[in-house]
Design a protein around this motif. Structure first.
Motif, PDB file in Angstrom:
ATOM      1  N   VAL A   1       3.735  -0.002 -10.715  1.00 19.40           N
ATOM      2  CA  VAL A   1       3.162   1.293  -9.800  1.00 19.40           C
ATOM      3  C   VAL A   1       1.755   1.423 -10.308  1.00 19.40           C
ATOM      4  O   VAL A   1       1.484   1.875 -11.504  1.00 19.40           O
ATOM      5  CB  VAL A   1       3.927   2.281  -9.864  1.00 19.40           C
ATOM      6  N   CYS A   2       0.460   1.298  -9.536  1.00 15.56           N
ATOM      7  CA  CYS A   2      -0.712   1.690  -9.699  1.00 15.56           C
ATOM      8  C   CYS A   2      -0.820   2.961  -8.949  1.00 15.56           C
ATOM      9  O   CYS A   2      -1.062   3.059  -7.507  1.00 15.56           O
ATOM     10  CB  CYS A   2      -1.663   0.679  -9.448  1.00 15.56           C
ATOM     11  N   ALA A   3      -0.740   4.288  -9.350  1.00 17.11           N
ATOM     12  CA  ALA A   3      -0.879   5.404  -8.550  1.00 17.11           C
ATOM     13  C   ALA A   3      -2.181   6.039  -8.500  1.00 17.11           C
ATOM     14  O   ALA A   3      -3.040   5.838  -9.150  1.00 17.11           O
ATOM     15  CB  ALA A   3       0.281   6.570  -9.183  1.00 17.11           C
ATOM     16  N   HIS A   4      -2.329   6.890  -7.228  1.00 16.36           N
ATOM     17  CA  HIS A   4      -3.505   7.730  -7.374  1.00 16.36           C
ATOM     18  C   HIS A   4      -3.175   8.738  -6.092  1.00 16.36           C
ATOM     19  O   HIS A   4      -2.255   8.879  -5.564  1.00 16.36           O
ATOM     20  CB  HIS A   4      -4.580   6.816  -6.292  1.00 16.36           C
ATOM     21  N   GLU A   5      -3.934  10.104  -6.302  1.00 12.53           N
ATOM     22  CA  GLU A   5      -3.719  11.100  -5.575  1.00 12.53           C
ATOM     23  C   GLU A   5      -4.105  10.749  -3.879  1.00 12.53           C
ATOM     24  O   GLU A   5      -4.796   9.771  -3.946  1.00 12.53           O
ATOM     25  CB  GLU A   5      -4.690  12.179  -5.971  1.00 12.53           C
ATOM     26  N   ARG A   6      -3.492  11.393  -3.015  1.00 13.78           N
ATOM     27  CA  ARG A   6      -3.833  11.072  -1.734  1.00 13.78           C
ATOM     28  C   ARG A   6      -5.109  11.601  -1.241  1.00 13.78           C
ATOM     29  O   ARG A   6      -5.703  12.590  -1.643  1.00 13.78           O
ATOM     30  CB  ARG A   6      -2.679  11.445  -0.657  1.00 13.78           C
ATOM     31  N   ARG A   7      -5.990  10.498  -0.615  1.00 14.27           N
ATOM     32  CA  ARG A   7      -7.154  10.840   0.060  1.00 14.27           C
ATOM     33  C   ARG A   7      -7.176  10.394   1.411  1.00 14.27           C
ATOM     34  O   ARG A   7      -6.264   9.964   1.844  1.00 14.27           O
ATOM     35  CB  ARG A   7      -8.400  10.376  -0.656  1.00 14.27           C
ATOM     36  N   ASP A   8      -8.351  10.883   2.000  1.00 16.05           N
ATOM     37  CA  ASP A   8      -8.561  10.455   3.521  1.00 16.05           C
ATOM     38  C   ASP A   8      -8.423   8.970   3.664  1.00 16.05           C
ATOM     39  O   ASP A   8      -7.546   8.408   4.621  1.00 16.05           O
ATOM     40  CB  ASP A   8      -9.871  11.058   4.114  1.00 16.05           C
TER      41      ASP A   8
ATOM     42  N   SER B   1       1.108  -1.353  -0.035  1.00 16.19           N
ATOM     43  CA  SER B   1       0.052  -0.013  -0.184  1.00 16.19           C
ATOM     44  C   SER B   1       0.882   1.219  -0.022  1.00 16.19           C
ATOM     45  O   SER B   1       1.675   1.271   0.804  1.00 16.19           O
ATOM     46  CB  SER B   1      -0.915   0.093   1.122  1.00 16.19           C
ATOM     47  N   GLY B   2       0.516   2.185  -0.946  1.00 14.13           N
ATOM     48  CA  GLY B   2       1.269   3.565  -0.786  1.00 14.13           C
ATOM     49  C   GLY B   2       0.905   4.382   0.440  1.00 14.13           C
ATOM     50  O   GLY B   2       1.924   5.134   0.992  1.00 14.13           O
ATOM     51  N   ALA B   3      -0.148   3.881   1.182  1.00 12.26           N
ATOM     52  CA  ALA B   3      -0.261   4.641   2.639  1.00 12.26           C
ATOM     53  C   ALA B   3       0.911   4.234   3.449  1.00 12.26           C
ATOM     54  O   ALA B   3       1.192   4.989   4.383  1.00 12.26           O
ATOM     55  CB  ALA B   3      -1.644   4.247   3.195  1.00 12.26           C
ATOM     56  N   ASP B   4       1.232   2.992   3.509  1.00 16.87           N
ATOM     57  CA  ASP B   4       2.485   2.439   4.262  1.00 16.87           C
ATOM     58  C   ASP B   4       3.915   2.861   3.756  1.00 16.87           C
ATOM     59  O   ASP B   4       4.767   3.071   4.461  1.00 16.87           O
ATOM     60  CB  ASP B   4       2.145   0.791   4.340  1.00 16.87           C
ATOM     61  N   LEU B   5       4.115   2.891   2.437  1.00 14.23           N
ATOM     62  CA  LEU B   5       5.122   3.289   1.742  1.00 14.23           C
ATOM     63  C   LEU B   5       5.374   4.653   1.702  1.00 14.23           C
ATOM     64  O   LEU B   5       6.696   5.239   1.674  1.00 14.23           O
ATOM     65  CB  LEU B   5       5.321   2.737   0.391  1.00 14.23           C
ATOM     66  N   ILE B   6       4.447   5.628   1.247  1.00 18.87           N
ATOM     67  CA  ILE B   6       4.724   7.012   1.212  1.00 18.87           C
ATOM     68  C   ILE B   6       4.063   7.701   2.335  1.00 18.87           C
ATOM     69  O   ILE B   6       5.099   8.878   2.473  1.00 18.87           O
ATOM     70  CB  ILE B   6       3.844   7.418  -0.202  1.00 18.87           C
TER      71      ILE B   6
END
Length: 242
Positions: free
Chosen positions: A122-129, A84-89
């Motif tokens: 990479v499947c990217a997305h803008e950050r949201r809540d 998850s990008g939430a964990d990596l970014i």
């Protein structure tokens, strides 16, 4: 899903088709962009294919690739396991890489997967809540990961290998369209199930008893011309027609 997988394998045999394949994947999982990043034996990273603007790709290669802690962490993990990008970014928003490249390219979240020893998808997305990596999206990326690995492997091995990649037959069996691999003398080296069905109709092309692909007399000249174009790029390619 099957149409997306077909586009992935098409990109494996034609590098110019990767944007179309990536677009299909991102539409499937709801991503807004991303790409494929490869690391060579010297440790240098480069974006192999992406939906990014050319300027962003150049900036990554020129400066930000060594600062990419996200891909570094993915490469340290297991193959085929989406992260998850939430964990990596999100824990590293104070870095130069995040502030000057990630945020400017709207890659605040996403799903990242190591598809082979040197390649990250990479499947990217803008950050949201809410984190982008839902259970359904992670499952979809995990399902696509082995197909991406095979397609990338096909692309890497098409140029310069004298023998077919062992993973190629099983990979192309999953493609709905007919695929045949011919030697220069028209001997059939490989045919996927769709190709067997096509030539089995014997309404234009057929495989004769000796294993050669032959055409009806009126189509033979066109077939021979097509089967020998374009000129081979390497000595090994000279013995095979796709």
């Amino acid at each position: 899903m099957s149409a997306t997988i077909e586009r992935i394998y098409a990109a494996g045999t034609a590098a110019e088709s990767w944007r179309e394949a990536l677009s299909a994947v991102y539409s499937l999982v709801g991503a807004t962009g991303g790409g494929i990043i490869r690391t060579d034996s010297a440790g240098s990273r480069a974006i192999m294919a992406s939906m990014l603007e050319p300027g962003a790709v150049t900036e990554y290669a020129d400066h930000y690739a060594p600062l990419d802690h996200v891909v570094a962490e993915v490469e340290a993990g297991p193959i085929g396991v989406p992260l998850s990008g939430a964990d990596l970014i999100w824990p590293h928003t104070d870095t130069e890489f995040y502030a000057d490249w990630v945020r400017r390219n709207d890659i605040g979240d996403g799903i990242f997967v190591r598809v082979d020893r040197s390649t990250t998808f990479v499947c990217a997305h803008e950050r949201r809540d809410d984190p982008f990596a839902t259970r359904e999206r992670i499952a979809a990326v995990a399902l696509l990961s082995p197909h991406l690995r095979r397609a990338i492997g096909i692309g890497a091995r098409t140029v310069g290998l004298g023998e077919l990649d062992p993973s190629l037959p099983s990979a192309l069996d999953a493609v709905d369209r007919a695929v045949l691999v011919l030697r220069a003398d028209a001997d059939v080296e490989f045919a996927n199930p769709a190709a067997h069905t096509l030539v089995g109709k014997a309404d234009g092309l057929r495989v004769d008893p000796s294993g050669r692909l032959v055409a009806a007399p009126r189509a033979y000249g066109e077939f021979r011309t097509a089967s020998t174009r374009p000129p081979p790029r390497t000595a090994s390619d000279a013995a095979r027609v796709w």
